[in-house]
Design a protein around this motif. Sequence first.
Motif, PDB file in Angstrom:
ATOM      1  N   SER A 152     -52.536   7.719 -30.584  1.00 21.27           N
ATOM      2  CA  SER A 152     -53.970   7.452 -30.684  1.00 21.27           C
ATOM      3  C   SER A 152     -54.737   8.624 -30.096  1.00 21.27           C
ATOM      4  O   SER A 152     -54.205   9.375 -29.268  1.00 21.27           O
ATOM      5  N   ILE A 153     -55.980   8.776 -30.552  1.00 22.33           N
ATOM      6  CA  ILE A 153     -56.766   9.959 -30.194  1.00 22.33           C
ATOM      7  C   ILE A 153     -58.225   9.560 -29.978  1.00 22.33           C
ATOM      8  O   ILE A 153     -58.790   8.791 -30.755  1.00 22.33           O
ATOM      9  N   ALA A 154     -58.832  10.078 -28.917  1.00 23.87           N
ATOM     10  CA  ALA A 154     -60.264   9.909 -28.660  1.00 23.87           C
ATOM     11  C   ALA A 154     -60.935  11.271 -28.777  1.00 23.87           C
ATOM     12  O   ALA A 154     -60.449  12.256 -28.211  1.00 23.87           O
ATOM     13  N   VAL A 155     -62.041  11.337 -29.527  1.00 22.53           N
ATOM     14  CA  VAL A 155     -62.708  12.602 -29.828  1.00 22.53           C
ATOM     15  C   VAL A 155     -64.128  12.579 -29.268  1.00 22.53           C
ATOM     16  O   VAL A 155     -64.868  11.618 -29.479  1.00 22.53           O
ATOM     17  N   SER A 156     -64.513  13.628 -28.558  1.00 22.04           N
ATOM     18  CA  SER A 156     -65.877  13.727 -28.045  1.00 22.04           C
ATOM     19  C   SER A 156     -66.867  13.868 -29.196  1.00 22.04           C
ATOM     20  O   SER A 156     -66.538  14.450 -30.239  1.00 22.04           O
ATOM     21  N   PRO A 157     -68.087  13.342 -29.049  1.00 20.79           N
ATOM     22  CA  PRO A 157     -69.092  13.512 -30.107  1.00 20.79           C
ATOM     23  C   PRO A 157     -69.356  14.987 -30.358  1.00 20.79           C
ATOM     24  O   PRO A 157     -69.454  15.784 -29.430  1.00 20.79           O
ATOM     25  N   GLY A 158     -69.450  15.340 -31.640  1.00 23.38           N
ATOM     26  CA  GLY A 158     -69.707  16.727 -32.000  1.00 23.38           C
ATOM     27  C   GLY A 158     -68.463  17.555 -32.223  1.00 23.38           C
ATOM     28  O   GLY A 158     -68.560  18.746 -32.509  1.00 23.38           O
ATOM     29  N   TYR A 159     -67.276  16.938 -32.132  1.00 23.41           N
ATOM     30  CA  TYR A 159     -66.029  17.687 -32.284  1.00 23.41           C
ATOM     31  C   TYR A 159     -65.145  17.089 -33.369  1.00 23.41           C
ATOM     32  O   TYR A 159     -65.245  15.913 -33.714  1.00 23.41           O
TER      33      TYR A 159
END
Length: 267
Positions: A152-159
């Motif tokens: 699983s992966i969490a991505v910062s906004p804008g990336y």
Amino acid sequence: MHWLLGALIPVLLAASPVTVYKEVSFSGDYLGLDETQRVTALPGSWSYEISSLMIKPGYEFIAYSPGTNVNYLGQTPYIILSRQDIPSLHRLWTKNIESYEVRRKSPFNPNPSGYLLAVVYYSESNFRGLAYYMTDSTLPIVSAPIRDNISSIAVSPGYELVATDAMGNNKSIIDDNADLGDWNKKIVSLSTATNSNNLALLDLSNLYKVRLDSGALRLDKIVGRGSFADVWKGTYDGTTVAVKRLQSGRHSNREIQDFINEMQLMA
């Protein structure tokens, strides 16, 4: 009993360069933030409470999370945001900001003090297990226990994250992903880059938008539960109402847009 559909009511930008909100999609309590000269702590009731924000053109907002995910060099993670409307700060930054800077955009601005937190990837689904942190870089994954161990992966906004498997196939990820499905434990390299599509605006065009007085709303108890939203019994200005509210942890643009679409069907 009357219906109040969710907490998805955007408002116009205030006079301040940045307006922050305690709930996703510009709802709940809000606070205007003026331009700063240094890193500034949020007021006590706002520390670790921001879920969405609006930024006036020509400004940028730098968010910091001191004491959270500090890397081995003792550096504080940060993220720079400059798009006007950010309906969700995603899993990594929602209710995870303790201090900030507001400054005018300029190519001469100094780099923030800390490290840019772009992506966190996990060894198990639902953002569990071992966690690994990425800045805006390319990372070949060549050693255990990381290689073939991402679920699983969490991505910062804008990336945007681009994952590559052993066959050279690529997968682009611009939103939090709790289960990579066929890609579970098959990723051998990762790269990150800025991606404005990650901050895409929500489609509210078919909704009639009003602002409610949050102080007049009281939620008493949950009377129903769905896959991504709960139904509460409460009162608004003395009138008994049912409120459908997005569940805590549902921060992605996709989940918020699904909620909006359901509101349109119910209206």
